[in-house]
Structures are given as C-alpha cells and as structure tokens.
Motif scaffolding. Structure first.
Motif, PDB file in Angstrom:
ATOM      1  N   VAL A 144      42.583  12.742   3.807  1.00  0.00           N
ATOM      2  CA  VAL A 144      43.720  12.088   4.464  1.00  0.00           C
ATOM      3  C   VAL A 144      43.336  10.973   5.435  1.00  0.00           C
ATOM      4  O   VAL A 144      44.208  10.227   5.862  1.00  0.00           O
ATOM      5  CB  VAL A 144      44.621  13.119   5.206  1.00  0.00           C
ATOM      6  N   LYS A 145      42.067  10.835   5.743  1.00  0.00           N
ATOM      7  CA  LYS A 145      41.690   9.839   6.751  1.00  0.00           C
ATOM      8  C   LYS A 145      42.061   8.413   6.327  1.00  0.00           C
ATOM      9  O   LYS A 145      42.644   7.664   7.108  1.00  0.00           O
ATOM     10  CB  LYS A 145      40.193   9.934   7.066  1.00  0.00           C
ATOM     11  N   LYS A 146      41.756   8.047   5.091  1.00  0.00           N
ATOM     12  CA  LYS A 146      42.066   6.688   4.638  1.00  0.00           C
ATOM     13  C   LYS A 146      43.579   6.439   4.592  1.00  0.00           C
ATOM     14  O   LYS A 146      44.051   5.423   5.105  1.00  0.00           O
ATOM     15  CB  LYS A 146      41.425   6.404   3.281  1.00  0.00           C
ATOM     16  N   PRO A 147      44.388   7.350   3.990  1.00  0.00           N
ATOM     17  CA  PRO A 147      45.838   7.124   4.011  1.00  0.00           C
ATOM     18  C   PRO A 147      46.413   7.071   5.435  1.00  0.00           C
ATOM     19  O   PRO A 147      47.312   6.283   5.713  1.00  0.00           O
ATOM     20  CB  PRO A 147      46.413   8.309   3.229  1.00  0.00           C
ATOM     21  N   LEU A 148      45.893   7.902   6.348  1.00  0.00           N
ATOM     22  CA  LEU A 148      46.372   7.862   7.725  1.00  0.00           C
ATOM     23  C   LEU A 148      46.000   6.542   8.395  1.00  0.00           C
ATOM     24  O   LEU A 148      46.805   5.972   9.141  1.00  0.00           O
ATOM     25  CB  LEU A 148      45.815   9.039   8.535  1.00  0.00           C
ATOM     26  N   GLN A 149      44.793   6.041   8.125  1.00  0.00           N
ATOM     27  CA  GLN A 149      44.369   4.760   8.694  1.00  0.00           C
ATOM     28  C   GLN A 149      45.272   3.636   8.191  1.00  0.00           C
ATOM     29  O   GLN A 149      45.733   2.800   8.969  1.00  0.00           O
ATOM     30  CB  GLN A 149      42.907   4.461   8.342  1.00  0.00           C
ATOM     31  N   GLU A 150      45.555   3.643   6.892  1.00  0.00           N
ATOM     32  CA  GLU A 150      46.449   2.621   6.328  1.00  0.00           C
ATOM     33  C   GLU A 150      47.852   2.756   6.909  1.00  0.00           C
ATOM     34  O   GLU A 150      48.497   1.760   7.234  1.00  0.00           O
ATOM     35  CB  GLU A 150      46.487   2.747   4.800  1.00  0.00           C
ATOM     36  N   GLY A 151      48.305   3.982   7.073  1.00  0.00           N
ATOM     37  CA  GLY A 151      49.639   4.222   7.622  1.00  0.00           C
ATOM     38  C   GLY A 151      49.772   3.762   9.058  1.00  0.00           C
ATOM     39  O   GLY A 151      50.760   3.129   9.429  1.00  0.00           O
ATOM     40  N   ILE A 152      48.760   4.047   9.876  1.00  0.00           N
ATOM     41  CA  ILE A 152      48.830   3.654  11.285  1.00  0.00           C
ATOM     42  C   ILE A 152      48.775   2.134  11.424  1.00  0.00           C
ATOM     43  O   ILE A 152      49.421   1.554  12.293  1.00  0.00           O
ATOM     44  CB  ILE A 152      47.738   4.368  12.127  1.00  0.00           C
ATOM     45  N   GLU A 153      48.060   1.466  10.534  1.00  0.00           N
ATOM     46  CA  GLU A 153      48.027  -0.003  10.566  1.00  0.00           C
ATOM     47  C   GLU A 153      49.385  -0.581  10.169  1.00  0.00           C
ATOM     48  O   GLU A 153      49.834  -1.577  10.741  1.00  0.00           O
ATOM     49  CB  GLU A 153      46.917  -0.551   9.658  1.00  0.00           C
ATOM     50  N   LYS A 154      50.060   0.049   9.206  1.00  0.00           N
ATOM     51  CA  LYS A 154      51.396  -0.421   8.807  1.00  0.00           C
ATOM     52  C   LYS A 154      52.402  -0.215   9.927  1.00  0.00           C
ATOM     53  O   LYS A 154      53.280  -1.055  10.155  1.00  0.00           O
ATOM     54  CB  LYS A 154      51.848   0.290   7.523  1.00  0.00           C
ATOM     55  N   ILE A 155      52.290   0.900  10.635  1.00  0.00           N
ATOM     56  CA  ILE A 155      53.164   1.132  11.788  1.00  0.00           C
ATOM     57  C   ILE A 155      52.891   0.078  12.857  1.00  0.00           C
ATOM     58  O   ILE A 155      53.817  -0.499  13.427  1.00  0.00           O
ATOM     59  CB  ILE A 155      52.972   2.563  12.351  1.00  0.00           C
TER      60      ILE A 155
END
Length: 136
Positions: free
Chosen positions: A115-126
């Motif tokens: 989940v680290k990569k999807p969370l990193q991408e998600g936090i950047e989109k936020i």
C-alpha cells in the motif's frame, strides 16, 4: 510505523486563510465541484468529519486536533486501514504559505509493501487538490 509525506507545496494565500478553510470541513462544499467524481463517491461531511467510499472500502476521518494556525490532525473512525493524517501549514510571507500532508499507519511489512506506493500517489493527489483551492 509507516510514514508517508507529500512534497511541500507552495500556497499563494496567507497561513491563516488556509488554516481557516481546512480546519472546518464544511468548507468542502465550496470546492466539491473540483473533486473528480470517478474518484470521490458517497462524499459526506460536516465541520469535523468526512466520509467517502474508496476502492478499498469506506473511509471516515474525524478531526482530532486543531492547532491554529498551523496544524489540522485527523484520525480514522472507519477504514479498512487505520491511520492518522495531518495537514501542516507554515507561513512563507504575509501573503503565502507552504503545506505538507502526512499519513502515519501501523502496517506490517507485507501490507506496507503493497500500500505504500498507492498511498504516496493518493497523498500527492490530495496535495494537488488542496494547492488549487482559492482560500479566500
């Protein structure tokens, strides 16, 4: 503990304006039309909480601490993956500020790897979305 941080973002509004908007989640109503409908489903919010359906399941975040004018801290009340999330806002000048988002989750190494990569991408989109808001 796994920590995921966004890049530091420049915001062309004063720290107090950014804090005032982000510390009251009912302000989401002002920017709701800018959110991608395919990514944000079943969005429900009030001044202190936000709920949304995600591909991983329902997530509800509640504000647990406000440190005016620099920090808003959230905690999950409902989530397939419990985590804490906070927004830090620091002044740069009288008319601009900078912002960083942080997620902390207690993940085992196997889950962390997934989940680290999807969370990193998600936090950047936020962070992208928060950077585009008109804070006044």
């Amino acid at each position: 503990m796994t920590t995921i941080e966004s890049t530091i973002r420049q915001i062309d509004y004063p720290q107090e304006s950014v804090y005032r908007m982000l510390s009251d989640l009912s302000n989401i109503d002002k920017v709701k039309d800018k959110l991608p409908e395919d990514k944000v489903k079943d969005l429900v919010f009030d001044a202190d909480s936000i709920s949304v359906s995600t591909p991983m399941g329902a997530v509800k975040l509640v504000i647990v601490d406000r440190e005016e004018p620099k920090t808003v801290k959230f905690e999950t009340k409902e989530s397939p993956l419990p985590f804490n999330f906070w927004i830090q806002i620091l002044p740069v000048t009288e008319t601009s500020s900078k912002m960083k988002l942080t997620i902390k989750a207690d993940l085992n190494p196997f889950i962390s790897g997934m989940v680290k990569k999807p969370l990193q991408e998600g936090i950047e989109k936020i962070a992208d979305a928060l950077q585009m808001i008109h804070y006044e």
